[in-house]
Design an enzyme around this catalytic site. Structure first.
Site, PDB file in Angstrom:
ATOM      1  N   SER A 191       0.823  -1.215   0.000  1.00  0.00           N
ATOM      2  CA  SER A 191       0.000   0.000   0.000  1.00  0.00           C
ATOM      3  C   SER A 191       0.854   1.260   0.000  1.00  0.00           C
ATOM      4  O   SER A 191       0.473   2.278  -0.549  1.00  0.00           O
ATOM      5  CB  SER A 191      -0.905   0.023   1.237  1.00  0.00           C
ATOM      6  N   GLU A 241       2.757  -0.227  15.287  1.00  0.00           N
ATOM      7  CA  GLU A 241       3.208   1.105  14.866  1.00  0.00           C
ATOM      8  C   GLU A 241       3.996   1.817  15.963  1.00  0.00           C
ATOM      9  O   GLU A 241       4.959   2.530  15.681  1.00  0.00           O
ATOM     10  CB  GLU A 241       2.009   1.961  14.449  1.00  0.00           C
ATOM     11  N   HIS A 269      -2.497   7.411   2.324  1.00  0.00           N
ATOM     12  CA  HIS A 269      -3.941   7.279   2.539  1.00  0.00           C
ATOM     13  C   HIS A 269      -4.476   8.353   3.487  1.00  0.00           C
ATOM     14  O   HIS A 269      -5.351   8.096   4.305  1.00  0.00           O
ATOM     15  CB  HIS A 269      -4.281   5.880   3.064  1.00  0.00           C
ATOM     16  N   ASP A 319     -12.782   2.651   2.655  1.00  0.00           N
ATOM     17  CA  ASP A 319     -12.494   2.127   4.006  1.00  0.00           C
ATOM     18  C   ASP A 319     -13.193   2.932   5.102  1.00  0.00           C
ATOM     19  O   ASP A 319     -13.383   2.447   6.215  1.00  0.00           O
ATOM     20  CB  ASP A 319     -10.994   2.107   4.274  1.00  0.00           C
TER      21      ASP A 319
END
Lengths: 317, 281
Positions: free
Chosen positions: A40, A61, A112, A120
């Protein structure tokens, strides 16, 4: 109104991937970390060509940001990659303490971002990231407008020492900037000189601003259009010079009105040259599922909204 | 061969520094600091290969220490000053305005010896993993030491870091857990009990050992043992058993001294139990 040729339609995240891959070849100290979104983020080329410099962090993360800070301590130039929501809101304290307060040379690269993530939905459509990042002392915040500029920005931030937030997106959008132009952090780009209204746009809204400029020209309105790819540090000189001529401004961004580019420009103008401003941004709302263009229309951050904002602000001069 | 008696003397002075620093500003965290004084002394005065002066942020060619539970800054600052990173009298500026010795460790004021800010818990271990990765990438054979509190293990990020380190065979990393069994609100077993820590780390794929943390001989031997276990494909974890507040009689046996300062009489009592060995600042 100056006309720009669309070279092709490309996603800005691919510009990041291409820039990172080039850095792999030119900057041996550049390393990359990704939290299970390699495809992605378009980091696959780097991961494949430089496997010893690519760290798969898994869906962790917080640990990724901390490890990046550690790699920076050890002299590396780490680029982290995940969606903008997970790059900022999810790891705010990690960025605040381990990166920003600690002054680490970490490049937080976020794809994104905004509504154009699309289907989404709002869980992933962060519209607060610019605000979160710009509030951190010492953090540089960059939101390039197309593939070419994102690639150039990716390359440029490797040579800048200090924490950077680089924001880009998912959809294919017009790629129109000069592919050979070097990216200068903090230096706004004049896209069209005008006299009636200044339009300051960032990210995906830059092309929308150009479209709006053509529509305004047809109505006899001369719009000055400036690409503010760096929200922090803000190019105050370019902004103040422009409004000293046009005496009013429109800001345009794919972000909440609170905390975004418009907010920064309003602060600047309030302090230095109070003039009417209209802001094209998401107004205190979460997004939802839908196609990118449908969402831009529904949430009022499309070309027509910039045109209307320009017309409104002109009446307030 | 380590001079245990000398190290014990250093530890005693570091403990005096801790209680004096915290008393002077009536704030700070003496309990965990006192409990970890033997560990810090062994690390900075015996085990680690490090260059206090001039300080190099990247730590290339050196062993590197990262304090994840940043609130025990008094013991860290004293160990750094006493081992030559900055002048010992600067300890008197702890937590005061314009000081490099912030309440929690920070790089912002450029205090030599500090490589990352810590205080918001759970983050330092990830940083230590990152430094260990950079050492591997740089073919630097030295070791990274990280210290975490046992209460700190309640932060999820710790386990993200452990998972990564084990999966990626980060075996140039020694994670020490200060298992004093206390945290701010009470005993760790009552707040968020872990049961036995060792099998938990082992299940993640770490090489786990125990160490008595308030016996200098055992600390020195334990750290040497941990170092010898590096390079075998697993991060090494030391479950270090300490007593919060050790050895000050009115501080041990409770969580109460996690983050409060002694008054004048308590300071006097504490100092009477801690021989001055290297000279107070």
């Amino acid at each position: 109104m100056k006309t720009y040729t669309v070279q092709n339609e490309k996603d800005t995240r691919s510009g990041f991937g291409a820039g990172l891959d080039e850095l792999g070849k030119t900057h041996p100290e550049v390393v990359a970390l990704c939290a299970d979104l390699t495809g992605s983020l378009k980091m696959d080329a780097f991961a494949k060509e430089f496997p010893e410099r690519f760290y798969q962090a898994g869906i962790s993360e917080a640990n990724m940001i901390g490890m990046a800070a550690g790699l920076a301590v050890g002299g590396k130039i780490p680029f982290t990659g995940t969606f903008a929501n997970f790059s900022t809101g999810r790891v705010y304290d990690q960025i605040r303490q381990s990166v920003a307060y600690s002054g680490k040379n970490v490049k937080i690269c976020a794809s994104h971002a905004g509504l154009t993530l699309g289907e989404d939905g709002a869980t992933h459509q962060i519209l607060e990231d610019i605000g979160l990042m710009k509030m951190l002392p010492g953090m540089t915040v960059i939101n390039p407008c197309d593939y070419n500029q994102t690639k150039a920005a990716t390359i440029a931030i490797a040579d800048y020492k200090g924490p950077v937030y680089l924001r880009f997106g998912r959809p294919k959008v017009p790629n129109f900037t000069d592919p050979n132009r070097k990216f200068e952090i903090g230096k706004a780009l004049m896209l069209n000189e005008g006299t009636d209204v200044s339009i300051f746009a960032t990210g995906h809204l830059v092309w929308k601003a150009i479209e709006a400029g053509h529509a305004l020209a047809e109505k006899g309105i001369s719009a000055e259009i400036i690409n503010i790819h760096t929200i922090k540090p803000l190019d105050e000189t370019a902004i103040l010079e422009s409004v000293s001529k046009t005496r009013c401004a429109v800001t345009a961004e794919e972000h909440q009105m609170n905390g975004g580019l418009g907010d920064s420009i309003c602060q600047l103008l309030a302090r230095k040259n109070p003039l009417p401003v209209e802001m094209v941004a998401v107004n205190d709302s979460f997004g939802e599922s839908g196609k990118p263009n449908e969402l831009m229309t529904k949430y009022g951050i499309d070309t027509v909204n910039i045109v209307e904002a320009a017309e409104r602000v002109l009446k307030r001069k | 061969m380590a001079d245990i008696q000398h190290l014990e003397q250093v530890a005693s002075q570091i403990r005096r520094d801790i209680v004096r620093m915290v008393h002077a500003v009536q704030s700070g965290h003496p309990g965990g600091s006192l409990g970890c004084a033997d560990f810090f002394t062994a690390l900075f005065f015996d085990v680690m290969k490090h260059t206090p002066e001039p300080f190099h942020m990247d730590g290339k060619g050196e062993d590197v220490f990262i304090l994840s539970n940043g609130h025990i800054s008094p013991v860290y600052y004293s160990a750094l000053a006493r081992s030559g990173y900055f002048p010992v009298p600067e300890l008197s500026t702890f937590r005061k305005l314009n000081s490099r010795l912030q309440g929690h460790p920070a790089t912002h004021e450029h205090l030599p010896g500090i490589r990352i800010a810590s205080g918001s818990l759970g983050q330092g271990l990830s940083v230590a993993v990152g430094i260990a990765l950079s050492k591997k990438a740089n073919q630097d054979p030295q070791t990274v030491f990280a210290l975490c509190g046992d209460g700190e293990l309640q932060e999820g990020q710790i386990w993200e870091a452990v998972m990564f380190a084990a999966h990626n065979k980060v075996d140039n990393l020694i994670i020490t857990v200060d298992a004093n069994g206390r945290q701010i609100d009470g005993d760790t077993k009552d707040i968020m009990g872990f049961g036995d820590l060792a099998p938990r780390f082992a299940a993640f794929g770490c090489d786990v050992m125990h160490m008595e943390g308030n016996d200098m001989k055992q600390v020195v031997a334990g750290l040497a043992e941990a170092k010898s276990r590096c390079g075998n494909g697993k991060p090494v974890v030391i479950v270090m058993h300490t007593e919060m507040g050790y050895p000050v009689d009115f501080m041990v046996g409770s969580h109460e001294w996690h983050g409060i300062a002694p008054n004048d009489a308590q300071l006097e009592s504490a100092l009477s139990q801690l021989p001055e060995t290297l000279g107070d600042y």
